[in-house]
Design an enzyme around this catalytic site. Structure first.
Site, PDB file in Angstrom:
ATOM      1  N   CYS A 125       0.811  -1.207   0.000  1.00  0.00           N
ATOM      2  CA  CYS A 125       0.000   0.000   0.000  1.00  0.00           C
ATOM      3  C   CYS A 125       0.853   1.270   0.000  1.00  0.00           C
ATOM      4  CB  CYS A 125      -0.916   0.003   1.227  1.00  0.00           C
ATOM      5  SG  CYS A 125      -1.948   1.489   1.352  1.00  0.00           S
ATOM      6  N   LYS A 161       1.765  11.094 -12.626  1.00  0.00           N
ATOM      7  CA  LYS A 161       1.813   9.866 -13.419  1.00  0.00           C
ATOM      8  C   LYS A 161       2.513  10.112 -14.748  1.00  0.00           C
ATOM      9  CE  LYS A 161      -2.545   8.362 -11.376  1.00  0.00           C
ATOM     10  NZ  LYS A 161      -2.768   9.642 -10.658  1.00  0.00           N
TER      11      LYS A 161
END
Length: 391
Positions: A140, A345
């Protein structure tokens, strides 16, 4: 792929909990109350390896262990390398921090104008609304705050986040995440979505959730009515391996789709889980059968204790190359790295452009054949357009 990817072959049912009344099994609150949380509980069903035992013993200091009965049923209890088992049972490698790893690998803390609200991109914000999940993925990105094992002491501030969004008309896109937003009670979700929908400049509301995979029972008719009321609400789910595509997940996705929720999937490229083209092809084909569009394939973030999960990014490019042209374009996700430190991104693609000249762009297709496309104003010579053979 056929018949292995036919939904008739997918996992379904109560498995180890076959003696539980169906009404309880199908109640998402029962699933939460009966999660696997301790070594003692897990060892009723699985003989842990020494590495797994070490990870479980220290999970309370890194990221809590929690596995719903539904998801636990998908584990191959006789195989320590099971791709489902790797994702949710802690391992000793989580305690090792490589030099490049960070508690906040994608720089969220540096772009929080108010607690729990990340404003990195000009027109969109990430709204963290809880630190709890139905189960905890061992890779995570937000393990610093999720489950509060590291004493981050996260308390979502709904009103300050909403006021910030109201005061910033450049924000047209809001992504609810956490933790998992679908663990909020229906009335809280109804309130949040209603407040966001009432902001004139908010055009696009999204939810990022792994609840449909861990806890498909949560996708109730009442929840779907909330999505209808405030729609369109877009949702990105998180499936990493074809085995996670269960009968129950398909039914949950059907309910969401019928409620007008457009669905996409975000996978993380994980060593030993999905880092080969054949596994990924099975996954994307199953996703499409559930009305879910493969959206992103993420390179694993540089979160502390994740070295045993990370692959060479060239593996991701290789997987995309193996998909493009060999299956429908709808099935091909975008491979990205969330740039360390907050760069956002960044897409990584196979190189299909061989070169640009003054007159043309030279293209390489999925099969390696070379094609020529003339640039505007160029003098088109005979034979310039079309195939030019192999590279």
């Amino acid at each position: 792929m056929y018949p292995n990817d036919n939904p008739l072959q997918w996992h379904g049912g109560q498995g180890l909990w076959a003696d539980v009344p169906a009404a309880q099994w199908n109640d998402w609150r029962w699933q939460l109350q009966n999660r696997i949380l301790t070594i003692e509980q897990i060892e009723k069903y699985i003989e842990l390896t020494p590495e797994e035992r070490a990870g479980c013993e220290h999970a309370k200091d890194k990221l809590a262990m929690a596995i719903t009965p539904h998801f636990f049923n998908l584990i191959d209890r006789n195989d320590p390398a099971c791709p489902i088992r790797l994702q949710v049972i802690p391992r000793g490698g989580e305690l090792e921090t490589a030099p490049e790893e960070r508690l906040d690998p994608v720089g969220e803390e540096e772009t929080m104008p108010v607690p729990g609200l990340v404003h990195r991109y000009p027109d969109r914000v990430l709204f963290l609304v809880t630190d709890r999940c139905a189960a905890y993925c061992r890779y995570c990105t937000r393990s610093r705050l999720v489950s509060n094992a590291q004493n981050y002491d996260f308390h979502p501030e709904f009103e300050s986040g909403l006021k910030y969004i109201e005061a910033h008309p450049e924000v047209r896109d809001v992504l609810l995440s956490g933790g998992d937003p679908l663990l909020l009670a229906d009335n809280k979700l109804d309130y949040l979505l209603g407040r966001l929908r009432a902001i004139p400049h908010v055009e696009f509301i999204r939810i990022g959730s792994r609840i449909p995979i861990f806890l498909p029972q949560r996708i109730t008719p009442a929840l779907c009515e909330i999505f209808k009321k405030h729609g369109p609400i877009w949702m990105s789910i998180h499936v990493n391996h074809p085995r996670e595509c269960t009968v129950e997940l398909k039914e949950a996705c059907d309910r969401l789709a019928y409620a007008g929720v457009p669905l996409g999937n975000q996978s993380v490229l994980l060593r030993g889980v999905n880092d080969d083209a054949e596994t990924m092809k099975h996954l994307v084909h199953r996703l499409l059968q559930m009305r879910v569009r493969p959206y992103y394939l993420y390179q694993c973030d540089l979160i502390t204790g994740s070295a045993h999960f990370r692959t060479d990014p060239r593996k991701g490019i290789e997987i995309i190359r193996a998909l493009r042209g060999h299956t429908t374009g709808y099935a091909v996700p975008q491979f990205v790295i969330d740039a360390p430190g907050g760069g956002g991104k960044v897409p990584l693609n196979p190189n299909y452009v061989k070169e640009f000249t003054d007159e043309e762009v030279v293209l390489r297709n999925f099969a390696g054949d070379i094609y020529h496309y003339p640039l505007p104003g160029a003098t088109v010579a005979a034979g310039m357009c079309g195939a030019g053979g192999k590279d």
